[in-house]
Enzyme design. Structure first.
Site, PDB file in Angstrom:
ATOM      1  N   THR A   1       0.860  -1.192   0.000  1.00 55.11           N
ATOM      2  CA  THR A   1       0.000   0.000   0.000  1.00 55.11           C
ATOM      3  C   THR A   1       0.894   1.239   0.000  1.00 55.11           C
ATOM      4  OG1 THR A   1      -1.830  -1.055   1.132  1.00 55.11           O
ATOM      5  CG2 THR A   1      -1.591   1.313   1.508  1.00 55.11           C
TER       6      THR A   1
ATOM      7  N   ARG B   1     -14.997  -6.170   0.439  1.00 52.60           N
ATOM      8  CA  ARG B   1     -14.326  -5.700   1.664  1.00 52.60           C
ATOM      9  C   ARG B   1     -13.597  -4.375   1.388  1.00 52.60           C
ATOM     10  NH1 ARG B   1      -8.748  -4.328   2.861  1.00 52.60           N
ATOM     11  NH2 ARG B   1      -8.350  -4.773   5.044  1.00 52.60           N
ATOM     12  N   VAL B   2     -13.712  -3.454   2.329  1.00 47.36           N
ATOM     13  CA  VAL B   2     -12.988  -2.183   2.245  1.00 47.36           C
ATOM     14  C   VAL B   2     -12.124  -2.052   3.499  1.00 47.36           C
ATOM     15  CG1 VAL B   2     -13.193   0.329   2.136  1.00 47.36           C
ATOM     16  CG2 VAL B   2     -14.835  -1.094   0.900  1.00 47.36           C
ATOM     17  N   GLY B   3     -10.868  -1.671   3.312  1.00 48.13           N
ATOM     18  CA  GLY B   3      -9.951  -1.516   4.448  1.00 48.13           C
ATOM     19  C   GLY B   3      -9.959  -0.093   4.989  1.00 48.13           C
ATOM     20  N   ASP B   4      -8.889   0.239   5.690  1.00 46.44           N
ATOM     21  CA  ASP B   4      -8.805   1.547   6.348  1.00 46.44           C
ATOM     22  C   ASP B   4      -8.377   2.674   5.417  1.00 46.44           C
ATOM     23  OD1 ASP B   4      -6.300   0.139   6.162  1.00 46.44           O
ATOM     24  OD2 ASP B   4      -5.410   1.759   7.342  1.00 46.44           O
TER      25      ASP B   4
ATOM     26  N   THR C   1      -0.655   2.029   6.955  1.00 44.83           N
ATOM     27  CA  THR C   1      -0.623   0.783   6.178  1.00 44.83           C
ATOM     28  C   THR C   1      -0.571  -0.403   7.132  1.00 44.83           C
ATOM     29  OG1 THR C   1       0.587  -0.528   4.550  1.00 44.83           O
ATOM     30  CG2 THR C   1       1.913   0.961   5.927  1.00 44.83           C
TER      31      THR C   1
ATOM     32  N   THR D   1      -2.955  -4.232   8.344  1.00 44.08           N
ATOM     33  CA  THR D   1      -4.257  -4.910   8.243  1.00 44.08           C
ATOM     34  C   THR D   1      -5.363  -3.936   8.652  1.00 44.08           C
ATOM     35  OG1 THR D   1      -3.124  -6.972   8.724  1.00 44.08           O
ATOM     36  CG2 THR D   1      -5.525  -6.993   8.900  1.00 44.08           C
ATOM     37  N   GLY D   2      -6.111  -3.507   7.655  1.00 43.30           N
ATOM     38  CA  GLY D   2      -7.004  -2.364   7.795  1.00 43.30           C
ATOM     39  C   GLY D   2      -8.046  -2.457   8.890  1.00 43.30           C
TER      40      GLY D   2
HETATM   41  N1  ASP Z   1      -4.354  -1.109   4.938  1.00 42.36           N
HETATM   42  C1  ASP Z   1      -4.632  -1.774   3.687  1.00 42.36           C
HETATM   43  C2  ASP Z   1      -5.984  -2.420   3.787  1.00 42.36           C
HETATM   44  O1  ASP Z   1      -6.291  -2.999   4.819  1.00 42.36           O
HETATM   45  C3  ASP Z   1      -3.631  -2.809   3.314  1.00 42.36           C
HETATM   46  C4  ASP Z   1      -2.182  -2.477   3.565  1.00 42.36           C
HETATM   47  O2  ASP Z   1      -1.871  -1.377   3.988  1.00 42.36           O
HETATM   48  O3  ASP Z   1      -1.316  -3.336   3.326  1.00 42.36           O
HETATM   49  O4  ASP Z   1      -6.719  -2.409   2.839  1.00 42.36           O
END
Ligand code: ASP
Length: 355
Positions: A219, A247-250, A270, A272-273
């Site tokens: 990311t 799915r949508v992350g942070d 960056t 795990t969102g």
């Molecule tokens: N934060 C991003 C998400 O969860 C992934 C990442 O930063 O590697 O979508």
């Protein structure tokens, strides 16, 4: 005679006015930029010198692009967008071309941008046809009354504002496809057909850049401070390999993966969102700076090393303040990262043991 005098007076006043306003210009801040290219289990042993050199070159190219905008007196928003566009086009990073695949074999791209001066923000999720999701996020902020658009509607808005549209296979890379296939095999889940328009599978032994990236990192995010003292933040990602159900992350969630305010700081995250969303990581760091008066590095460490770690969240952040404090903090073995401030030397790092 009288009117000539009046003209002379008017001209003098105008000149004086512009001198005074120039003197009062806020263009006395030193510009600065910090960026990341993802965090994760990045070990020296698993990276060839050639791969490492290419990552460093990609990060440096983006850092230079942002620095060049800022050095010419450009805005922090322009710097953030310019650097992220390069990273979105660089297949090494999990954003734009080179994004990871969802379980259904599509690339679903998320991005956000925030302007610390106005506190306006724009975000998009599940974009599949727009070459530069960061530019689309900016268009949402500047050319629509909304903050967030998703899916086909977001791509339709991109076309409406004349942002470059590409076939979905534009984002395809062999390496990310292998990662998806690997992940689905491990889960025992069905493997979707190779995307339409993707190049034929390679018949030769594949090089590092085509080998699966099991760590899912890549990311990208940029925070910048311009000479007017305005901060901005942006983040762009393909999310996580094998994600399902849209799915949508942070990253595109304002306050979680992206935040900017001249009252406090600018942050891009960056990792795990899901964990970053629960802790509203980016806004929490800025709130600690704003309401507790914490130094930026302490605020970033408090959230990433303590609170995030306590809920087993993995990842990191980059951040800066309008008064020129720069910080990064990550609780993973590595994070692609770089920073530079006006008049200083650029600093680039990948592994934990680098400064
Ligand atoms: N934060 C991003 C998400 O969860 C992934 C990442 O930063 O590697 O979508």
């Amino acid at each position: 005679m009288f009117s000539l005098r009046r003209i002379w007076l008017a001209v003098t006043m105008t000149l004086l006015g512009s001198v005074i306003s120039f003197g009062q210009s806020t263009k006395d801040h030193k510009w600065a930029v910090v960026l990341h290219g993802g965090a994760g289990v990045i070990a020296r042993s698993s990276m060839t010198p050639e791969a490492e050199a290419q990552y460093r070159a990609g990060i440096k190219e983006a850092l230079d692009a942002a620095a060049s905008v800022l050095d010419k007196g450009g805005s922090s928003l322009d710097a953030v967008e310019a650097a992220i566009k390069l990273l979105e086009d660089n297949p090494l990073f999990n954003a734009g071309r080179g994004a990871v695949f969802a379980a259904d074999g599509t690339n679903q791209l998320d991005a956000a941008i925030m302007d610390g001066k106005t506190m306006q923000a724009g975000a998009v999720a599940d974009v599949q046809r727009t070459r530069h999701p960061i530019s689309l996020a900016r268009a949402v902020m500047e050319q629509s009354p909304h903050v967030m658009l998703i899916g086909a509607g977001a791509d339709a808005f991109a076309a409406h504002v004349h942002l470059e549209q590409v076939p979905p296979a534009f984002f395809f890379t062999e390496r990310r496809w292998h990662s998806l296939v690997d992940e689905l095999k491990k889960e025992g889940s069905p493997i979707p057909p190779r995307p339409e328009g993707a190049p034929a599978p390679p018949t030769h032994p594949i090089a590092f850049f085509e080998t699966p990236d099991s760590h899912k990192f890549g990311t990208v995010g940029v925070v910048a401070l311009d000479r007017d003292g305005n901060v901005a933040a942006g983040t762009s990602t393909g999310g996580t390999t094998g994600k399902r159900w849209n799915r949508v992350g942070d990253s595109p969630i304002i306050g979680a993966g992206t935040y900017a305010s001249n009252q406090s700081c600018a942050v891009s995250a960056t990792g795990t969102g899901e964990y970053f969303i629960r802790l509203t990581v980016a806004r929490t760091i800025c709130a600690l700076v704003q309401y507790k008066g914490m130094p930026l590095q302490d605020a970033a460490d408090q959230v990433v090393q303590k609170e995030l770690a306590a809920i087993h969240g993995d990842g990191g952040v980059i951040a800066l303040t309008p008064d020129g404090q720069l910080a990064w903090s990550f609780n993973t073995p590595g994070m692609f990262r770089a920073k530079v401030a006006e008049g200083g030397k650029a600093q680039i790092g990948i592994f934990r043991d680098e400064p």
